[in-house]
Design an enzyme around this catalytic site. Structure first.
Site, PDB file in Angstrom:
ATOM      1  N   ASP A   1      -1.461  -0.737   5.962  1.00  0.00           N
ATOM      2  CA  ASP A   1      -1.636  -0.138   7.280  1.00  0.00           C
ATOM      3  C   ASP A   1      -3.105   0.034   7.641  1.00  0.00           C
ATOM      4  O   ASP A   1      -3.427   0.737   8.602  1.00  0.00           O
ATOM      5  CB  ASP A   1      -0.939   1.232   7.340  1.00  0.00           C
ATOM      6  CG  ASP A   1      -1.688   2.291   6.528  1.00  0.00           C
ATOM      7  OD1 ASP A   1      -2.130   1.961   5.402  1.00  0.00           O
ATOM      8  OD2 ASP A   1      -1.824   3.416   7.012  1.00  0.00           O
TER       9      ASP A   1
ATOM     10  N   ASP B   1       0.871  -1.161   0.000  1.00  0.00           N
ATOM     11  CA  ASP B   1       0.000   0.000   0.000  1.00  0.00           C
ATOM     12  C   ASP B   1       0.918   1.224   0.000  1.00  0.00           C
ATOM     13  O   ASP B   1       2.122   1.103   0.262  1.00  0.00           O
ATOM     14  CB  ASP B   1      -0.890  -0.019   1.241  1.00  0.00           C
ATOM     15  CG  ASP B   1      -1.815   1.173   1.309  1.00  0.00           C
ATOM     16  OD1 ASP B   1      -2.434   1.507   0.285  1.00  0.00           O
ATOM     17  OD2 ASP B   1      -1.897   1.784   2.387  1.00  0.00           O
TER      18      ASP B   1
ATOM     19  N   ASP C   1      -0.007   5.105   1.064  1.00  0.00           N
ATOM     20  CA  ASP C   1      -0.157   6.025   2.189  1.00  0.00           C
ATOM     21  C   ASP C   1      -0.124   5.274   3.515  1.00  0.00           C
ATOM     22  O   ASP C   1      -0.837   4.288   3.707  1.00  0.00           O
ATOM     23  CB  ASP C   1      -1.486   6.771   2.070  1.00  0.00           C
ATOM     24  CG  ASP C   1      -1.548   7.622   0.813  1.00  0.00           C
ATOM     25  OD1 ASP C   1      -0.920   8.680   0.795  1.00  0.00           O
ATOM     26  OD2 ASP C   1      -2.205   7.182  -0.157  1.00  0.00           O
TER      27      ASP C   1
END
Length: 229
Positions: free
Chosen positions: A177, A25, A27
């Site tokens: 995250d 991922d 961000d």
């Protein structure tokens, strides 16, 4: 973790073959964009919705998903996407790689591991951001949610990354995250790794049942090296 011939095993996950690729991922894993995201969201909300406190905390509960999907889930106007993207580009110079990310990427890249990004951002915006940060060349593929039929938590974007990287699902891992990232990885049949060095809630991520939890880019690098061996 123990090694049995060419198979890596770790608690909570099925046996898989030697690691060949990592899907990230963007961000909260590679880049610290939270402040820029907050400001862009607030500007878009005030331009389109008007007065009142922008519900950014609610927005963060859906991170990992495609922006228009989040707007639909929150009952907010889809017209917010235009100013949100505009402000995200305008403020992109304030986005930074997390400490240790560049060294982690270079070390693993040099060891022969291939990389892709599978992000909730649009593909052009993600590629522009990584280019501006000087690391775009380290990634074989950067895929945005606008470039697959179904965004996270569907498996499409992870499966697309694995296919483009030319590896099997057993040879790849997904690092995210957000709970949405882990769900996408699980649905795609790849090892789900929770990165807890960003703004996400570690307890929430652990409760989602990732296969692996890593607290720093260096810890992720070491885990990948062991899985590569």
């Amino acid at each position: 973790m123990t090694r049995d011939d060419d198979t890596i095993r770790h608690p909570g996950a099925p046996a898989r073959t030697r690691l060949r690729a990592v899907v990230f991922d963007l961000d909260g894993v590679l880049v610290d964009s939270f402040g820029v995201m907050r400001e862009a969201f607030a500007t878009a909300y005030r331009e389109v919705v008007g007065a009142g406190e922008p519900p950014f905390e609610e927005y963060t509960q859906h991170l990992g998903r495609y922006f228009p999907d989040i707007m639909s889930m929150m009952g907010l106007p889809l017209e917010m996407e235009g100013p949100f993207v505009r402000e995200s580009y305008r403020l992109a110079h304030r986005v930074r790689l997390f400490d240790g990310v560049t060294a982690m990427l270079r070390d693993l890249h040099d060891s022969g591991i291939r990389f892709a990004v599978a992000t909730g951002k649009s593909g052009p915006r993600a590629r522009s951001l990584l280019a501006g940060l000087g690391v775009r060349h380290l990634f074989d593929h950067v895929i945005g949610s606008d470039e697959v039929a179904n965004a996270k938590p569907a498996p499409d974007i992870v499966l697309r990354a694995v296919d483009l990287l030319g590896v099997t699902r057993q040879e790849a891992v997904m690092v995210g995250d957000a709970v949405t990232d882990l769900a996408s990885a699980r649905a795609a049949g790849v090892t789900a790794i929770a990165a807890v060095w960003g703004e996400g809630d570690p307890a929430q991520l652990v409760a989602a049942g990732p296969d692996v939890v890593v607290a720093s880019p260096a810890e992720l690098r070491d885990w990948c090296r062991a899985a590569r061996a």
